[in-house]
Design a protein around this motif. Structure first.
Motif, PDB file in Angstrom:
ATOM      1  N   HIS A   1      16.365 -12.700  22.780  1.00  0.00           N
ATOM      2  CA  HIS A   1      15.730 -12.647  21.460  1.00  0.00           C
ATOM      3  C   HIS A   1      16.699 -13.137  20.396  1.00  0.00           C
ATOM      4  N   MET A   2      16.148 -13.392  19.207  1.00  0.00           N
ATOM      5  CA  MET A   2      16.928 -13.856  18.071  1.00  0.00           C
ATOM      6  C   MET A   2      16.518 -13.019  16.858  1.00  0.00           C
ATOM      7  N   ILE A   3      17.502 -12.609  16.016  1.00  0.00           N
ATOM      8  CA  ILE A   3      17.230 -11.717  14.888  1.00  0.00           C
ATOM      9  C   ILE A   3      17.578 -12.384  13.567  1.00  0.00           C
ATOM     10  N   LEU A   4      16.661 -12.256  12.594  1.00  0.00           N
ATOM     11  CA  LEU A   4      16.867 -12.684  11.215  1.00  0.00           C
ATOM     12  C   LEU A   4      16.618 -11.457  10.346  1.00  0.00           C
ATOM     13  N   THR A   5      17.530 -11.143   9.420  1.00  0.00           N
ATOM     14  CA  THR A   5      17.415  -9.934   8.601  1.00  0.00           C
ATOM     15  C   THR A   5      17.528 -10.279   7.131  1.00  0.00           C
ATOM     16  N   TRP A   6      16.731  -9.573   6.285  1.00  0.00           N
ATOM     17  CA  TRP A   6      16.818  -9.735   4.838  1.00  0.00           C
ATOM     18  C   TRP A   6      16.420  -8.441   4.145  1.00  0.00           C
ATOM     19  N   GLU A   7      16.734  -8.376   2.848  1.00  0.00           N
ATOM     20  CA  GLU A   7      16.390  -7.218   2.028  1.00  0.00           C
ATOM     21  C   GLU A   7      15.544  -7.670   0.856  1.00  0.00           C
ATOM     22  N   GLU A   8      14.640  -6.792   0.425  1.00  0.00           N
ATOM     23  CA  GLU A   8      13.766  -7.103  -0.704  1.00  0.00           C
ATOM     24  C   GLU A   8      13.674  -5.913  -1.642  1.00  0.00           C
ATOM     25  N   ALA A   9      13.854  -6.156  -2.940  1.00  0.00           N
ATOM     26  CA  ALA A   9      13.540  -5.162  -3.967  1.00  0.00           C
ATOM     27  C   ALA A   9      12.132  -5.487  -4.428  1.00  0.00           C
ATOM     28  N   MET A  10      11.236  -4.521  -4.414  1.00  0.00           N
ATOM     29  CA  MET A  10       9.823  -4.775  -4.670  1.00  0.00           C
ATOM     30  C   MET A  10       9.450  -4.759  -6.152  1.00  0.00           C
TER      31      MET A  10
ATOM     32  N   GLN B   1       0.813  -1.216   0.000  1.00  0.00           N
ATOM     33  CA  GLN B   1       0.000   0.000   0.000  1.00  0.00           C
ATOM     34  C   GLN B   1       0.850   1.272   0.000  1.00  0.00           C
ATOM     35  N   PHE B   2       2.031   1.228   0.618  1.00  0.00           N
ATOM     36  CA  PHE B   2       2.953   2.366   0.602  1.00  0.00           C
ATOM     37  C   PHE B   2       3.662   2.476  -0.748  1.00  0.00           C
ATOM     38  N   ARG B   3       3.487   1.448  -1.580  1.00  0.00           N
ATOM     39  CA  ARG B   3       4.136   1.352  -2.891  1.00  0.00           C
ATOM     40  C   ARG B   3       5.661   1.395  -2.752  1.00  0.00           C
ATOM     41  N   ALA B   4       6.157   0.727  -1.705  1.00  0.00           N
ATOM     42  CA  ALA B   4       7.595   0.674  -1.435  1.00  0.00           C
ATOM     43  C   ALA B   4       8.317  -0.041  -2.573  1.00  0.00           C
ATOM     44  N   LYS B   5       9.465   0.502  -2.940  1.00  0.00           N
ATOM     45  CA  LYS B   5      10.310  -0.128  -3.955  1.00  0.00           C
ATOM     46  C   LYS B   5      11.350  -1.046  -3.316  1.00  0.00           C
ATOM     47  N   TYR B   6      11.631  -0.824  -2.038  1.00  0.00           N
ATOM     48  CA  TYR B   6      12.691  -1.559  -1.355  1.00  0.00           C
ATOM     49  C   TYR B   6      12.349  -1.676   0.131  1.00  0.00           C
ATOM     50  N   ALA B   7      12.722  -2.799   0.731  1.00  0.00           N
ATOM     51  CA  ALA B   7      12.531  -2.957   2.176  1.00  0.00           C
ATOM     52  C   ALA B   7      13.701  -3.729   2.770  1.00  0.00           C
ATOM     53  N   HIS B   8      14.187  -3.250   3.882  1.00  0.00           N
ATOM     54  CA  HIS B   8      15.156  -3.975   4.712  1.00  0.00           C
ATOM     55  C   HIS B   8      14.362  -4.417   5.939  1.00  0.00           C
ATOM     56  N   VAL B   9      14.275  -5.724   6.153  1.00  0.00           N
ATOM     57  CA  VAL B   9      13.407  -6.277   7.195  1.00  0.00           C
ATOM     58  C   VAL B   9      14.232  -7.057   8.208  1.00  0.00           C
ATOM     59  N   SER B  10      13.978  -6.800   9.483  1.00  0.00           N
ATOM     60  CA  SER B  10      14.535  -7.622  10.554  1.00  0.00           C
ATOM     61  C   SER B  10      13.373  -8.244  11.308  1.00  0.00           C
ATOM     62  N   GLU B  11      13.406  -9.556  11.438  1.00  0.00           N
ATOM     63  CA  GLU B  11      12.409 -10.281  12.228  1.00  0.00           C
ATOM     64  C   GLU B  11      13.073 -10.654  13.542  1.00  0.00           C
ATOM     65  N   ILE B  12      12.513 -10.179  14.620  1.00  0.00           N
ATOM     66  CA  ILE B  12      13.080 -10.449  15.938  1.00  0.00           C
ATOM     67  C   ILE B  12      12.117 -11.367  16.685  1.00  0.00           C
ATOM     68  N   LYS B  13      12.585 -12.553  17.002  1.00  0.00           N
ATOM     69  CA  LYS B  13      11.795 -13.472  17.834  1.00  0.00           C
ATOM     70  C   LYS B  13      12.104 -13.086  19.273  1.00  0.00           C
TER      71      LYS B  13
END
Length: 139
Positions: free
Chosen positions: A124-133, A99-111
């Motif tokens: 906690h535990m961290i998993l990180t990834w990047e996405e080009a939309m 909905q934000f029409r993001a072109k790119y996202a850097h995401v960290s998932e923290i358990k």
């Protein structure tokens, strides 16, 4: 109740500046994101800064969805945190980025809330990834 929760910390770039500057539109997006990800909305508050930018939060039974935006940079700092097994926070993140029409996202998932058995402490535990939309922000 289990202490385990999932906290998504997202750097969203290349977003639609008009959307990022509209508190009402962001509220609408967040409420729908809560719905599509099976979260129970309890309250919300959004504030539009002058001359630009929005901060806001939706409180859900499972925890929260929050944001701060910089429309002039096409950037949004997004957090989605849920505990329990009912909600699907990743669906909320995906919906908001779309909905934000993001072109790119850097995401960290923290358990979060991982109990250390012997000492009564949590970690906690961290998993990180990047996405080009691969989307264009056209009018």
């Amino acid at each position: 109740m289990d202490t385990i929760g999932f906290h998504y910390v997202v750097e969203a770039a290349g977003c639609d500046a008009e959307i990022l500057g509209d508190a009402g539109k962001i509220r609408e997006i967040f409420l729908k994101a809560a719905e599509v990800s099976n979260m129970e909305v309890k309250s919300s508050y959004f504030f539009k800064f002058s001359p630009t930018g929005v901060s806001g939060v939706v409180i859900v039974a499972e925890s929260h969805i929050s944001v701060h935006t910089w429309p002039e940079k096409g950037y949004a700092a997004l957090d989605v945190y849920t505990c329990g097994e009912k909600a699907n926070p990743e669906k909320a993140v995906d919906y908001i980025l779309e909905q934000f029409r993001a072109k790119y996202a850097h995401v960290s998932e923290i358990k979060r809330g991982i109990a250390e058995e012997d000492e009564g402490t949590f970690t906690h535990m961290i998993l990180t990834w990047e996405e080009a939309m691969n989307r264009k922000n056209e009018d």
